[in-house]
Design a protein around this motif. Structure first.
Motif, PDB file in Angstrom:
ATOM      1  N   ALA A  65       0.837  -1.206   0.000  1.00 17.15           N
ATOM      2  CA  ALA A  65       0.000   0.000   0.000  1.00 17.15           C
ATOM      3  C   ALA A  65       0.870   1.253   0.000  1.00 17.15           C
ATOM      4  CB  ALA A  65      -0.929  -0.004   1.208  1.00 17.15           C
ATOM      5  N   GLU A  66       1.936   1.243   0.758  1.00 15.16           N
ATOM      6  CA  GLU A  66       2.834   2.401   0.806  1.00 15.16           C
ATOM      7  C   GLU A  66       3.539   2.605  -0.533  1.00 15.16           C
ATOM      8  OE1 GLU A  66       3.584   4.900   3.182  1.00 15.16           O
ATOM      9  OE2 GLU A  66       1.650   4.105   3.830  1.00 15.16           O
ATOM     10  N   ALA A  67       3.887   1.519  -1.208  1.00 19.92           N
ATOM     11  CA  ALA A  67       4.575   1.632  -2.494  1.00 19.92           C
ATOM     12  C   ALA A  67       3.675   2.285  -3.542  1.00 19.92           C
ATOM     13  CB  ALA A  67       5.027   0.253  -2.968  1.00 19.92           C
ATOM     14  N   ARG A  68       2.374   2.067  -3.431  1.00 18.77           N
ATOM     15  CA  ARG A  68       1.440   2.635  -4.407  1.00 18.77           C
ATOM     16  C   ARG A  68       1.054   4.084  -4.115  1.00 18.77           C
ATOM     17  NH1 ARG A  68      -3.050  -1.548  -3.996  1.00 18.77           N
ATOM     18  NH2 ARG A  68      -1.633  -2.941  -2.976  1.00 18.77           N
ATOM     19  N   THR A  69       1.402   4.610  -2.957  1.00 17.88           N
ATOM     20  CA  THR A  69       0.970   5.974  -2.610  1.00 17.88           C
ATOM     21  C   THR A  69       1.791   7.039  -3.305  1.00 17.88           C
ATOM     22  OG1 THR A  69       2.392   6.072  -0.654  1.00 17.88           O
ATOM     23  CG2 THR A  69       0.125   5.265  -0.339  1.00 17.88           C
ATOM     24  N   GLY A  70       3.042   6.762  -3.636  1.00 21.52           N
ATOM     25  CA  GLY A  70       3.884   7.751  -4.293  1.00 21.52           C
ATOM     26  C   GLY A  70       4.403   8.813  -3.332  1.00 21.52           C
ATOM     27  N   PRO A  72       7.058  10.679  -0.750  1.00 18.39           N
ATOM     28  CA  PRO A  72       8.527  10.816  -0.741  1.00 18.39           C
ATOM     29  C   PRO A  72       9.146   9.730   0.163  1.00 18.39           C
ATOM     30  CG  PRO A  72       7.464  12.915  -0.223  1.00 18.39           C
ATOM     31  CD  PRO A  72       6.397  11.891  -0.265  1.00 18.39           C
ATOM     32  N   PRO A  73      10.378   9.338  -0.154  1.00 20.50           N
ATOM     33  CA  PRO A  73      11.027   8.262   0.612  1.00 20.50           C
ATOM     34  C   PRO A  73      11.119   8.536   2.112  1.00 20.50           C
ATOM     35  CG  PRO A  73      12.292   8.745  -1.368  1.00 20.50           C
ATOM     36  CD  PRO A  73      11.204   9.771  -1.281  1.00 20.50           C
ATOM     37  N   GLU A  74      11.388   9.766   2.500  1.00 18.44           N
ATOM     38  CA  GLU A  74      11.516  10.083   3.928  1.00 18.44           C
ATOM     39  C   GLU A  74      10.187   9.877   4.658  1.00 18.44           C
ATOM     40  OE1 GLU A  74      13.998  10.708   6.078  1.00 18.44           O
ATOM     41  OE2 GLU A  74      15.220  10.090   4.363  1.00 18.44           O
ATOM     42  N   ARG A  79       6.610   6.473   8.058  1.00 21.46           N
ATOM     43  CA  ARG A  79       5.364   5.713   8.203  1.00 21.46           C
ATOM     44  C   ARG A  79       5.652   4.229   8.466  1.00 21.46           C
ATOM     45  NH1 ARG A  79       0.406   7.184   7.071  1.00 21.46           N
ATOM     46  NH2 ARG A  79      -0.105   5.257   5.966  1.00 21.46           N
ATOM     47  N   VAL A  80       6.668   3.687   7.826  1.00 16.98           N
ATOM     48  CA  VAL A  80       7.023   2.286   8.055  1.00 16.98           C
ATOM     49  C   VAL A  80       7.503   2.102   9.496  1.00 16.98           C
ATOM     50  CG1 VAL A  80       8.684   0.471   7.440  1.00 16.98           C
ATOM     51  CG2 VAL A  80       7.480   1.721   5.644  1.00 16.98           C
ATOM     52  N   GLN A  81       8.317   3.020   9.989  1.00 15.92           N
ATOM     53  CA  GLN A  81       8.779   2.939  11.370  1.00 15.92           C
ATOM     54  C   GLN A  81       7.611   3.039  12.347  1.00 15.92           C
ATOM     55  OE1 GLN A  81      11.735   6.025  11.592  1.00 15.92           O
ATOM     56  NE2 GLN A  81      13.394   4.667  10.978  1.00 15.92           N
ATOM     57  N   ALA A  82       6.703   3.952  12.079  1.00 16.68           N
ATOM     58  CA  ALA A  82       5.520   4.081  12.940  1.00 16.68           C
ATOM     59  C   ALA A  82       4.669   2.814  12.883  1.00 16.68           C
ATOM     60  CB  ALA A  82       4.695   5.298  12.514  1.00 16.68           C
ATOM     61  N   TYR A  83       4.558   2.226  11.702  1.00 16.68           N
ATOM     62  CA  TYR A  83       3.783   1.003  11.541  1.00 16.68           C
ATOM     63  C   TYR A  83       4.416  -0.147  12.322  1.00 16.68           C
ATOM     64  CZ  TYR A  83       0.672  -2.331   9.293  1.00 16.68           C
ATOM     65  OH  TYR A  83      -0.282  -3.284   9.058  1.00 16.68           O
ATOM     66  N   LEU A  84       5.745  -0.261  12.234  1.00 18.83           N
ATOM     67  CA  LEU A  84       6.448  -1.305  12.980  1.00 18.83           C
ATOM     68  C   LEU A  84       6.237  -1.145  14.483  1.00 18.83           C
ATOM     69  CD1 LEU A  84       9.821  -1.566  11.026  1.00 18.83           C
ATOM     70  CD2 LEU A  84       7.998  -3.266  11.132  1.00 18.83           C
ATOM     71  N   GLN A  85       6.291   0.095  14.967  1.00 16.75           N
ATOM     72  CA  GLN A  85       6.054   0.343  16.385  1.00 16.75           C
ATOM     73  C   GLN A  85       4.625  -0.018  16.775  1.00 16.75           C
ATOM     74  OE1 GLN A  85       7.136   4.429  16.799  1.00 16.75           O
ATOM     75  NE2 GLN A  85       9.325   4.005  16.971  1.00 16.75           N
ATOM     76  N   ALA A  86       3.659   0.273  15.904  1.00 24.91           N
ATOM     77  CA  ALA A  86       2.267  -0.055  16.188  1.00 24.91           C
ATOM     78  C   ALA A  86       2.055  -1.573  16.209  1.00 24.91           C
ATOM     79  CB  ALA A  86       1.352   0.596  15.153  1.00 24.91           C
ATOM     80  N   VAL A  87       2.696  -2.287  15.296  1.00 26.96           N
ATOM     81  CA  VAL A  87       2.592  -3.751  15.275  1.00 26.96           C
ATOM     82  C   VAL A  87       3.196  -4.325  16.553  1.00 26.96           C
ATOM     83  CG1 VAL A  87       3.433  -5.854  14.141  1.00 26.96           C
ATOM     84  CG2 VAL A  87       2.504  -3.987  12.769  1.00 26.96           C
ATOM     85  N   GLU A  88       4.364  -3.825  16.934  1.00 25.16           N
ATOM     86  CA  GLU A  88       5.023  -4.305  18.151  1.00 25.16           C
ATOM     87  C   GLU A  88       4.148  -4.042  19.385  1.00 25.16           C
ATOM     88  OE1 GLU A  88       9.114  -3.608  20.710  1.00 25.16           O
ATOM     89  OE2 GLU A  88       9.006  -2.918  18.643  1.00 25.16           O
TER      90      GLU A  88
END
Length: 135
Positions: A65-70, A72-74, A79-88
């Motif tokens: 889903a993140e790859a399709r949003t377009g 910026p990399p930062e 968002r990936v870091q926040a997602y990992l923290q939420a999963v943990e």
């Protein structure tokens, strides 16, 4: 008749106690207390529910889903870091609720409940509106 034991000083009475008997008694008391504690700990472990969570599936859907949003990399990285923290945090909540969480991909056989969707919903709640890659 006079009671001889009643006239002895306390220190003389204590000096007659066998140190080996005192150590043995303390050891027996300690072993009994440890046995009670260990039994309780084992019974608590038997009460824990074993569940599985498909972490690779959750993470794969999010990355897609993140790859399709377009974005910026930062921003994507944040968002990936926040997602990992939420999963943990979600998995830790399951553990605090008395469950042993196994990664579904590592479970070969068994009939353990799958809480992947529960974790997915909890992570989405923690993150806010996250694009659903399953659509």
């Amino acid at each position: 008749m006079k009671n001889i034991l009643a006239t002895w000083a306390v220190s003389k009475r204590l000096s007659r106690l066998n140190l080996t008997a005192i150590a043995l008694g303390a050891s027996m008391l300690g072993s009994t207390l440890w046995g009670v504690w260990a039994t309780q700990a084992l019974l608590d472990l038997r009460k824990r529910e074993v569940v599985t969570v498909g972490l690779s599936r959750i993470m794969g859907d999010f990355v897609e889903a993140e790859a399709r949003t377009g974005r910026p990399p930062e921003e994507t990285k944040q968002r990936v870091q926040a997602y990992l923290q939420a999963v943990e945090a979600s998995v830790q909540r399951l553990a605090r609720d008395g469950r042993t969480v196994l990664v579904a991909e590592a479970v070969v056989a068994g009939s353990t409940p799958d809480l992947t969707e529960t974790v997915r919903v909890d992570v989405e709640r923690r993150m806010g509106a996250i694009p659903d890659a399953r659509r």
